[in-house]
Scaffold this motif. Structure first.
Motif, PDB file in Angstrom:
ATOM      1  N   PHE A   1       0.835  -1.200   0.000  1.00 27.44           N
ATOM      2  CA  PHE A   1       0.000   0.000   0.000  1.00 27.44           C
ATOM      3  C   PHE A   1       0.870   1.251   0.000  1.00 27.44           C
ATOM      4  CE2 PHE A   1      -3.068   3.045   1.854  1.00 27.44           C
ATOM      5  CZ  PHE A   1      -4.071   2.877   0.933  1.00 27.44           C
ATOM      6  N   THR A   2       0.392   2.310  -0.650  1.00 27.20           N
ATOM      7  CA  THR A   2       1.140   3.552  -0.789  1.00 27.20           C
ATOM      8  C   THR A   2       0.693   4.576   0.245  1.00 27.20           C
ATOM      9  OG1 THR A   2       1.431   3.207  -3.164  1.00 27.20           O
ATOM     10  CG2 THR A   2       1.703   5.453  -2.354  1.00 27.20           C
ATOM     11  N   VAL A   3       1.669   5.191   0.904  1.00 32.33           N
ATOM     12  CA  VAL A   3       1.424   6.214   1.912  1.00 32.33           C
ATOM     13  C   VAL A   3       2.205   7.462   1.531  1.00 32.33           C
ATOM     14  CG1 VAL A   3       1.597   6.811   4.364  1.00 32.33           C
ATOM     15  CG2 VAL A   3       1.146   4.445   3.689  1.00 32.33           C
ATOM     16  N   ILE A   4       1.558   8.619   1.651  1.00 32.20           N
ATOM     17  CA  ILE A   4       2.254   9.896   1.488  1.00 32.20           C
ATOM     18  C   ILE A   4       2.320  10.520   2.872  1.00 32.20           C
ATOM     19  CG2 ILE A   4       2.283  12.141   0.362  1.00 32.20           C
ATOM     20  CD1 ILE A   4       0.387  10.805  -1.753  1.00 32.20           C
ATOM     21  N   ARG A   5       3.510  10.618   3.400  1.00 32.11           N
ATOM     22  CA  ARG A   5       3.662  11.097   4.770  1.00 32.11           C
ATOM     23  C   ARG A   5       3.815  12.615   4.815  1.00 32.11           C
ATOM     24  NH1 ARG A   5       6.706   6.864   8.813  1.00 32.11           N
ATOM     25  NH2 ARG A   5       5.001   5.365   8.859  1.00 32.11           N
ATOM     26  N   ALA A   6       3.831  13.126   6.043  1.00 34.20           N
ATOM     27  CA  ALA A   6       3.804  14.567   6.261  1.00 34.20           C
ATOM     28  C   ALA A   6       5.012  15.292   5.684  1.00 34.20           C
ATOM     29  CB  ALA A   6       3.687  14.858   7.757  1.00 34.20           C
ATOM     30  N   ASP A   7       6.108  14.554   5.447  1.00 34.03           N
ATOM     31  CA  ASP A   7       7.295  15.167   4.868  1.00 34.03           C
ATOM     32  C   ASP A   7       7.241  15.228   3.347  1.00 34.03           C
ATOM     33  OD1 ASP A   7       7.540  12.480   4.347  1.00 34.03           O
ATOM     34  OD2 ASP A   7       9.499  12.227   5.315  1.00 34.03           O
ATOM     35  N   GLY A   8       6.116  14.769   2.763  1.00 37.38           N
ATOM     36  CA  GLY A   8       5.967  14.819   1.315  1.00 37.38           C
ATOM     37  C   GLY A   8       6.650  13.675   0.593  1.00 37.38           C
ATOM     38  N   GLN A   9       7.150  12.678   1.326  1.00 37.31           N
ATOM     39  CA  GLN A   9       7.763  11.501   0.720  1.00 37.31           C
ATOM     40  C   GLN A   9       6.699  10.456   0.405  1.00 37.31           C
ATOM     41  OE1 GLN A   9      11.228  10.445   0.361  1.00 37.31           O
ATOM     42  NE2 GLN A   9      11.936  12.531   0.747  1.00 37.31           N
TER      43      GLN A   9
ATOM     44  N   PRO B   1       5.890  -6.070   1.302  1.00 35.20           N
ATOM     45  CA  PRO B   1       5.021  -7.256   1.329  1.00 35.20           C
ATOM     46  C   PRO B   1       4.836  -7.780   2.754  1.00 35.20           C
ATOM     47  CG  PRO B   1       6.543  -7.395  -0.512  1.00 35.20           C
ATOM     48  CD  PRO B   1       6.948  -6.179   0.277  1.00 35.20           C
ATOM     49  N   GLY B   2       3.574  -8.030   3.110  1.00 36.96           N
ATOM     50  CA  GLY B   2       3.263  -8.454   4.462  1.00 36.96           C
ATOM     51  C   GLY B   2       3.198  -7.315   5.451  1.00 36.96           C
ATOM     52  N   ALA B   3       3.466  -6.075   4.979  1.00 39.72           N
ATOM     53  CA  ALA B   3       3.426  -4.869   5.809  1.00 39.72           C
ATOM     54  C   ALA B   3       4.287  -5.014   7.063  1.00 39.72           C
ATOM     55  CB  ALA B   3       1.986  -4.512   6.181  1.00 39.72           C
ATOM     56  N   HIS B   4       5.441  -5.661   6.921  1.00 44.73           N
ATOM     57  CA  HIS B   4       6.346  -5.810   8.060  1.00 44.73           C
ATOM     58  C   HIS B   4       7.248  -4.597   8.227  1.00 44.73           C
ATOM     59  CE1 HIS B   4       5.028  -9.849   8.781  1.00 44.73           C
ATOM     60  NE2 HIS B   4       5.325 -10.222   7.552  1.00 44.73           N
TER      61      HIS B   4
ATOM     62  N   ASP C   1      10.225  -0.636  -6.457  1.00 48.56           N
ATOM     63  CA  ASP C   1       9.486  -0.398  -5.221  1.00 48.56           C
ATOM     64  C   ASP C   1       9.057  -1.699  -4.555  1.00 48.56           C
ATOM     65  OD1 ASP C   1       9.621   2.232  -5.962  1.00 48.56           O
ATOM     66  OD2 ASP C   1       7.548   2.365  -6.643  1.00 48.56           O
ATOM     67  N   GLY C   2       9.204  -2.818  -5.226  1.00 47.20           N
ATOM     68  CA  GLY C   2       8.687  -4.070  -4.694  1.00 47.20           C
ATOM     69  C   GLY C   2       7.185  -4.156  -4.794  1.00 47.20           C
ATOM     70  N   SER C   3       6.599  -3.388  -5.707  1.00 47.73           N
ATOM     71  CA  SER C   3       5.142  -3.343  -5.863  1.00 47.73           C
ATOM     72  C   SER C   3       4.728  -3.960  -7.190  1.00 47.73           C
ATOM     73  CB  SER C   3       4.642  -1.901  -5.798  1.00 47.73           C
ATOM     74  OG  SER C   3       5.045  -1.287  -4.602  1.00 47.73           O
TER      75      SER C   3
END
Length: 322
Positions: A282-290, A296-299, A319-321
């Motif tokens: 899953f893709t996340v855009i964090r507060a630092d703009g990254q 995989p497995g969200a570990h 990206d491993g995606s």
């Protein structure tokens, strides 16, 4: 796993990927393969129809960009939950940069944006950011601890497509143990206000080994009593501040599935389990703009690149995606 029993019509987003057409649900965050001919962009569909369509992992769709993203434009929060996914060391961009990112997402092919945090209702410009995303064709949800929901609900009601409220217990004693005195009452007041304003609303709760067995059924009963669209139980992720609790509190995906198995057919409201496996990629855009991506497995979660243009959202082999 999901079960729905509520007959409503609400906003989804649909998109075509080659010969495949998919529908994104802003309330649950799920992606479904369209079971009938649907248009593209923001569309109104019967809730029950979409729920009956095959649920697919976004990685199974051959898309150049994510189907949906979680955007956490701030790390600030009025609560200090020990299982928080946020890394408080991440810096926050300026207001002008948040607006820039909203416009980039609006220009992209992303179908759904969940605005999270930190606590997104602390952002004064939140209505403006939602308007930008909706104008671009995205379905928009807000994930909140509910503390400020009652006072901000009028501004959200005409804009947001869904609200997800995080609860850690079905009553004040159990919830406030994790989130602080008074937090349960504030969250319930916010939930009632969202329902009164017609916003599709669900409870989200993190499964913790010490509380899950005793709290699962009462949480479902609470959602039913409040007239909500359901409950999503989230597997704890080894991300952010919550990683330090994993050894004591983490359930395996098999344990979580077994815990909820009988409730998928007997629940008075729709019930969903998000496993760690489902959260992978899953893709996340964090507060630092990254741009960040769950591995995989969200570990773990990996920072990929600054979001300077739509191209920076691209799903690539490095990206491993999928």
């Amino acid at each position: 796993m999901t079960r729905r029993c509520t007959a409503t019509t609400r906003t989804f987003t649909a998109g075509a990927y080659g010969t495949e057409r998919v529908v994104h649900d802003p309330l649950t965050g799920l992606t479904h393969r369209a079971g009938t001919e649907v248009g593209s962009g923001r569309i109104r569909l019967p809730d029950a129809d979409v729920a009956s369509w095959l649920e697919i992992h976004p990685a199974a769709v051959h898309a150049d960009e994510p189907i949906s993203v979680c955007w956490s434009p701030l790390v600030r929060c009025d609560l200090t939950c020990p299982h928080c996914l946020d890394d408080k060391s991440v810096s926050e961009l300026a207001r002008s940069d948040r607006r820039r990112i909203a416009h980039l997402l609006a220009e992209s092919a992303v179908l759904g944006v969940d605005i999270s945090g930190g606590e997104p209702l602390l952002l004064r410009e939140l209505p403006e950011l939602i308007d930008i995303l909706v104008a671009g064709g995205s379905a928009v949800s807000v994930t909140t601890n509910g503390t400020h929901l009652a006072r901000r609900v009028e501004a959200l009601a005409s804009r947001v497509d869904a609200v997800r409220v995080s609860l850690d217990g079905p009553d004040a004693e159990r919830h406030d143990h994790w989130r602080g005195t008074g937090s349960f009452d504030h969250a319930i007041a916010g939930i009632r206000a969202a329902v009164a304003h017609g916003i599709p609303t669900q409870i989200q709760t993190v499964l913790l080994r010490s509380t899950a067995e005793a709290s699962v059924r009462p949480m479902i009963e609470l959602a039913a009593a409040l007239g909500l669209h359901g409950v999503t139980f989230l597997q704890m992720l080894l991300i952010g501040e919550g990683a330090r609790l994993a050894g004591d509190e983490q359930l395996t995906d098999v344990e979580a599935t077994d815990l909820l198995a009988d409730l998928t057919t007997s629940s008075p409201v729709p019930v969903r389990l998000r496993t760690r496996e489902a959260a992978g990629g899953f893709t996340v855009i964090r507060a630092d703009g990254q741009v960040w991506r769950n591995q995989p497995g969200a570990h773990s979660i990996t920072s990929l690149r600054p979001l300077r243009g739509v191209i920076d959202l691209a799903l690539t082999a490095r990206d491993g995606s999928a």
